[in-house]
Scaffold this motif. Structure first.
Motif, PDB file in Angstrom:
ATOM      1  N   TYR A   1     -12.653  31.565  58.493  1.00 55.53           N
ATOM      2  CA  TYR A   1     -13.768  30.673  58.767  1.00 55.53           C
ATOM      3  C   TYR A   1     -11.993  29.516  59.717  1.00 55.53           C
ATOM      4  O   TYR A   1     -13.054  27.937  59.764  1.00 55.53           O
ATOM      5  CB  TYR A   1     -13.762  30.248  57.127  1.00 55.53           C
ATOM      6  N   GLU A   2     -11.095  29.717  59.545  1.00 57.78           N
ATOM      7  CA  GLU A   2     -10.256  28.490  60.155  1.00 57.78           C
ATOM      8  C   GLU A   2     -10.461  28.655  61.470  1.00 57.78           C
ATOM      9  O   GLU A   2     -10.702  27.380  61.826  1.00 57.78           O
ATOM     10  CB  GLU A   2      -8.495  28.910  59.791  1.00 57.78           C
TER      11      GLU A   2
ATOM     12  N   ALA B   1     -13.748  27.078  62.231  1.00 52.96           N
ATOM     13  CA  ALA B   1     -14.163  25.680  62.079  1.00 52.96           C
ATOM     14  C   ALA B   1     -13.332  25.306  63.699  1.00 52.96           C
ATOM     15  O   ALA B   1     -14.111  24.055  63.956  1.00 52.96           O
ATOM     16  CB  ALA B   1     -12.883  24.748  61.496  1.00 52.96           C
TER      17      ALA B   1
ATOM     18  N   GLU C   1     -22.068  31.934  53.982  1.00 53.38           N
ATOM     19  CA  GLU C   1     -21.195  31.687  53.830  1.00 53.38           C
ATOM     20  C   GLU C   1     -21.137  31.121  55.347  1.00 53.38           C
ATOM     21  O   GLU C   1     -19.740  29.681  55.045  1.00 53.38           O
ATOM     22  CB  GLU C   1     -20.089  32.093  52.786  1.00 53.38           C
ATOM     23  N   CYS C   2     -20.888  31.511  56.344  1.00 51.65           N
ATOM     24  CA  CYS C   2     -20.558  31.132  57.716  1.00 51.65           C
ATOM     25  C   CYS C   2     -21.684  30.509  57.870  1.00 51.65           C
ATOM     26  O   CYS C   2     -21.210  29.140  58.698  1.00 51.65           O
ATOM     27  CB  CYS C   2     -20.833  32.741  58.642  1.00 51.65           C
TER      28      CYS C   2
ATOM     29  N   ARG D   1     -23.046  27.852  55.987  1.00 49.39           N
ATOM     30  CA  ARG D   1     -22.267  26.804  55.340  1.00 49.39           C
ATOM     31  C   ARG D   1     -21.120  26.199  55.633  1.00 49.39           C
ATOM     32  O   ARG D   1     -21.664  24.698  55.961  1.00 49.39           O
ATOM     33  CB  ARG D   1     -22.301  27.192  53.441  1.00 49.39           C
ATOM     34  N   TYR D   2     -20.064  26.906  55.669  1.00 53.01           N
ATOM     35  CA  TYR D   2     -19.214  26.623  56.418  1.00 53.01           C
ATOM     36  C   TYR D   2     -19.398  25.794  57.821  1.00 53.01           C
ATOM     37  O   TYR D   2     -19.065  24.546  58.654  1.00 53.01           O
ATOM     38  CB  TYR D   2     -18.258  27.508  56.661  1.00 53.01           C
ATOM     39  N   CYS D   3     -20.517  26.318  58.768  1.00 55.24           N
ATOM     40  CA  CYS D   3     -20.516  25.618  60.337  1.00 55.24           C
ATOM     41  C   CYS D   3     -20.866  24.169  60.169  1.00 55.24           C
ATOM     42  O   CYS D   3     -20.992  23.739  60.478  1.00 55.24           O
ATOM     43  CB  CYS D   3     -21.024  27.171  61.434  1.00 55.24           C
TER      44      CYS D   3
ATOM     45  N   GLU E   1     -20.852  22.142  57.933  1.00 55.15           N
ATOM     46  CA  GLU E   1     -20.275  21.775  57.205  1.00 55.15           C
ATOM     47  C   GLU E   1     -19.153  21.067  58.586  1.00 55.15           C
ATOM     48  O   GLU E   1     -18.626  19.608  57.812  1.00 55.15           O
ATOM     49  CB  GLU E   1     -19.450  22.240  56.280  1.00 55.15           C
TER      50      GLU E   1
END
Length: 297
Positions: A23-24, A27, A60-61, A63-65, A67
């Motif tokens: 995830y890092e 980002a 989650e991918c 959501r994180y993207c 965000e």
């Protein structure tokens, strides 16, 4: 209004050494694309290895993207399935996670009829309140959305807005856009093939959902922008300049080569999930040569 015009990146899903999602790094990639003029991020599509992500990882991918992007750039989430209810469930969760639009591939393996496709897409569209781009890639799914079906769905369903065309058939693209024009229906058509960006723009396409953008985001954006600015010579020159590189990026099944290319560039996006494997040496050499020819490495 179109979800986006120009070059959207079909983003890879970066992996850690143990095979988990990084995830890092995800980002970092989102920021890289915003900085380099990418017009939209398409998360969890074919290039993102969505078929080997768990449902939890998939959401989650997304959501994180969303965000990280923070509405600075549209995020289009891949939410297709060969089960209509599964596609509905995933689509609803993707919207809840912040997706601005959805990319929904045709049901694979089942090989449903055109009536089945209509029912599938209408059911998904009724469950969400964001735009849907259909994804026509018969080489992977075994079923093609016919031009009449594409145009009818865009005409009949307000939030079905267009199609990503990865048929590889420019005549098919012309049939879709010609029928849409004849009937006065807006169909936002995006190239699903990097070697056909400019030809599809010339027929009335809105842009590309691009693998090439993973490694050349500014240049792919510039190709589409040049066309929109009526500098067709520049657009064509860029298309032709990267022909060999694009060929290298598809000399094995996507996303094997593009992840290899990104790793060669030091972007460290990690490995692939089985059953995908690393490139064969002979193909890796072709890709590396093509990258050197355009001074990427």
């Amino acid at each position: 209004m179109s979800v986006f015009t120009g070059a959207g990146v079909a983003l890879v899903t970066p992996m850690n050494q143990d095979g988990s999602v990084n995830y890092e790094k995800l980002a970092e990639l989102v920021e890289f694309h915003i900085k380099n003029s990418t017009d939209a991020i398409i998360i969890c599509g074919t290039t993102g290895e969505a078929s080997t992500l768990s449902d939890e990882e998939h959401i989650e991918c997304i959501r994180y993207c969303c965000e990280v992007a923070d509405k600075r750039i549209p995020v289009v989430a891949g939410t297709g399935s060969n089960c209509t209810q599964s596609a509905i469930d995933l689509s609803v969760k993707a919207v809840e996670a912040g997706a601005d639009a959805l990319l929904v591939v045709t049901p694979y393996y089942n090989k449903c009829t055109q009536n089945g496709l209509k029912a599938h897409y209408k059911a998904i569209a009724e469950a969400v309140n964001v735009p849907i781009i259909m994804y026509n890639i018969p080489g992977r799914t075994g079923v093609k959305i016919m031009p009449e079906t594409v145009v009818s769905l865009c005409e009949e369903v307000s939030n079905i807005v267009g199609v990503k065309d990865a048929t590889g058939d420019l005549s098919e693209v012309a049939d879709v856009l010609g029928l849409a024009k004849k009937r006065g229906v807006q169909v936002d058509l995006y190239s699903g093939n990097d070697d056909q960006i400019v030809p599809i723009l010339s027929l009335g396409g809105k842009g590309v959902i691009s693998v090439l953008s993973n490694i050349l985001p500014q240049e792919t954006h510039d190709m589409t922008q040049a066309y929109f600015d009526k500098d067709t010579e520049k657009a064509a020159d860029l298309q032709l300049k990267y022909c060999d590189l694009i060929r290298g990026l598809f000399c094995e099944v996507n996303p094997i080569p593009v992840k290899k290319a990104m790793n060669l560039m030091g972007m460290n996006v990690g490995s692939l999930r089985a059953p995908l494997t690393e490139m064969e040496d002979v193909n890796a050499a072709k890709l590396e040569k093509a990258m050197k020819d355009v001074k990427l490495i």
